[in-house]
Scaffold this active site. Structure first.
Site, PDB file in Angstrom:
ATOM      1  N   PHE A 174      43.515  30.221  45.757  1.00 55.10           N
ATOM      2  CA  PHE A 174      44.608  31.048  44.881  1.00 55.10           C
ATOM      3  C   PHE A 174      45.566  30.009  44.191  1.00 55.10           C
ATOM      4  O   PHE A 174      45.610  28.888  44.707  1.00 55.10           O
ATOM      5  CB  PHE A 174      45.113  31.932  45.788  1.00 55.10           C
ATOM      6  CG  PHE A 174      46.029  31.570  46.871  1.00 55.10           C
ATOM      7  CD1 PHE A 174      47.459  31.335  46.626  1.00 55.10           C
ATOM      8  CD2 PHE A 174      45.515  31.084  47.846  1.00 55.10           C
ATOM      9  CE1 PHE A 174      48.344  30.785  47.511  1.00 55.10           C
ATOM     10  CE2 PHE A 174      46.374  30.820  49.119  1.00 55.10           C
ATOM     11  CZ  PHE A 174      47.655  30.647  48.673  1.00 55.10           C
ATOM     12  N   CYS A 175      46.372  30.283  43.122  1.00 53.47           N
ATOM     13  CA  CYS A 175      47.384  29.758  42.241  1.00 53.47           C
ATOM     14  C   CYS A 175      48.191  30.792  41.883  1.00 53.47           C
ATOM     15  O   CYS A 175      48.119  31.931  42.078  1.00 53.47           O
ATOM     16  CB  CYS A 175      46.851  28.636  41.570  1.00 53.47           C
ATOM     17  SG  CYS A 175      45.653  29.156  40.223  1.00 53.47           S
ATOM     18  N   THR A 176      49.016  30.196  41.125  1.00 54.33           N
ATOM     19  CA  THR A 176      50.258  31.218  40.440  1.00 54.33           C
ATOM     20  C   THR A 176      49.706  32.280  39.548  1.00 54.33           C
ATOM     21  O   THR A 176      49.704  33.426  39.601  1.00 54.33           O
ATOM     22  CB  THR A 176      51.205  30.229  39.464  1.00 54.33           C
ATOM     23  OG1 THR A 176      51.656  29.433  40.660  1.00 54.33           O
ATOM     24  CG2 THR A 176      52.631  31.448  39.242  1.00 54.33           C
ATOM     25  N   ILE A 203      48.352  34.809  42.038  1.00 53.62           N
ATOM     26  CA  ILE A 203      49.547  35.446  42.708  1.00 53.62           C
ATOM     27  C   ILE A 203      50.130  36.457  42.232  1.00 53.62           C
ATOM     28  O   ILE A 203      50.814  37.604  42.666  1.00 53.62           O
ATOM     29  CB  ILE A 203      50.699  34.135  43.343  1.00 53.62           C
ATOM     30  CG1 ILE A 203      49.754  33.252  44.256  1.00 53.62           C
ATOM     31  CG2 ILE A 203      51.737  34.866  44.176  1.00 53.62           C
ATOM     32  CD1 ILE A 203      50.534  31.950  44.429  1.00 53.62           C
TER      33      ILE A 203
END
Length: 303
Positions: A174-176, A203
């Site tokens: 996952f990332c922003t 996110i």
């Protein structure tokens, strides 16, 4: 209220330079500020402006070659979170430095925010946060592995050094907003990892759609605009930015003796020389003088 739009899309732009001026002109005309990156592999950025202006920009971008299905994420800000509008040409819209990585060829399995908790709670799944260390420091998912990278370009070397830890595991990343995972999942597929997943919309989409009482997110999410961080429901968080080192700091950090606005914080107090701090103090002085005259002083970024 200003509408903040985060967007990215991988597509083929044979001549990204030709797209720059029309985008800049439209944003200037519509009162939009922020940053858009253009490269041969696509477009990426976060911008803010009035509702009508953001709608006009999104329509323009979706009319570009291959961008009809572009998705974006929105939130609100009480104050304009950017100083100016920049449309920049880059080699990559998110820099990984791996010429063979191609998200248009293959990526991991997308996982909707509503299904993310079940996936990352499974015993055979390892969860990896692909963001940089200063982002992870203020919030991440429960049990996630932190690669402790300072830049996204360090991720391939970290994986090579640590991949044996995750043998026979499914990998969830996952990332922003999702863009880094497009490249990192393609990279892992190229390394022979078969079961690779990533959080669709990142996110930001998770915090928007998953109720706080059901959430496995801990802390705040760093964002690359004047709000600095957001929490559940994409409500603005408590963090500010140290303008000496560009790291997020809390209100408590600003009460410490090692904090001086624009000069130092607990993160960088031991990283800078007295000469650096003298230079930063002069910059802060010029910023204060410009503010008193009703102007904005754009000083050099701390390096």
């Amino acid at each position: 209220m200003f509408t903040v739009a985060a967007l990215y899309h991988f597509t083929r732009f044979p001549d990204p330079a030709a797209l720059r001026a029309p985008l800049q002109a439209l944003c200037d005309q519509q009162g939009i500020k922020g940053t858009l990156l253009l490269a041969q592999e696509g477009i990426n950025g976060t911008v803010a402006g009035p509702r009508a202006g953001i709608d006009a920009l999104l329509a323009h971008v979706r009319a570009l070659p291959g961008c009809a299905v572009l998705e974006h994420k929105e939130s609100l800000a009480e104050e304009m979170p950017f100083i100016r509008m920049k449309v920049r040409l880059k080699k990559e819209i998110v820099t990984m430095g791996q010429p063979d990585v191609d998200p248009l060829a293959a990526v991991g399995h997308y996982v909707a925010p509503q299904d993310w908790n079940a996936l990352i709670s499974a015993e055979d799944v390892v969860v990896i946060d692909t963001r940089n260390d200063y982002e992870v420091a203020i919030g991440t998912f429960e049990g996630a592995v932190d690669p402790e990278t300072k830049t996204f370009g360090e991720f391939p070397a970290w994986w090579e050094a640590n991949k044996e830890r995750f043998h026979n595991k499914r990998v969830a990343m996952f990332c922003t907003g999702g863009i880094r995972c497009e490249k990192s999942t393609n990279y892992l597929l190229g390394q022979g990892v078969e079961d690779v997943f990533h959080l669709k919309g990142g996110i930001l989409k998770y915090l928007e759609e998953v109720p706080q009482e059901d959430s496995l997110w801990q802390g705040e999410c760093f964002v690359f605009d004047g709000r600095v961080s957001v929490g559940h429901g994409l409500a603005e968080g408590p963090h500010e930015l140290c303008h000496a080192c560009r790291r997020p700091i809390t209100p408590a950090d600003m009460t410490r003796p090692d904090y001086e606005a624009g000069v130092s914080c607990r993160h960088c107090i031991d990283e800078r020389s007295d000469e650096d701090r003298a230079r930063f103090r002069e910059r802060q002085k010029q910023i204060a003088l410009a503010a008193a005259r009703g102007r904005y002083h754009v000083g050099p970024e701390a390096g």
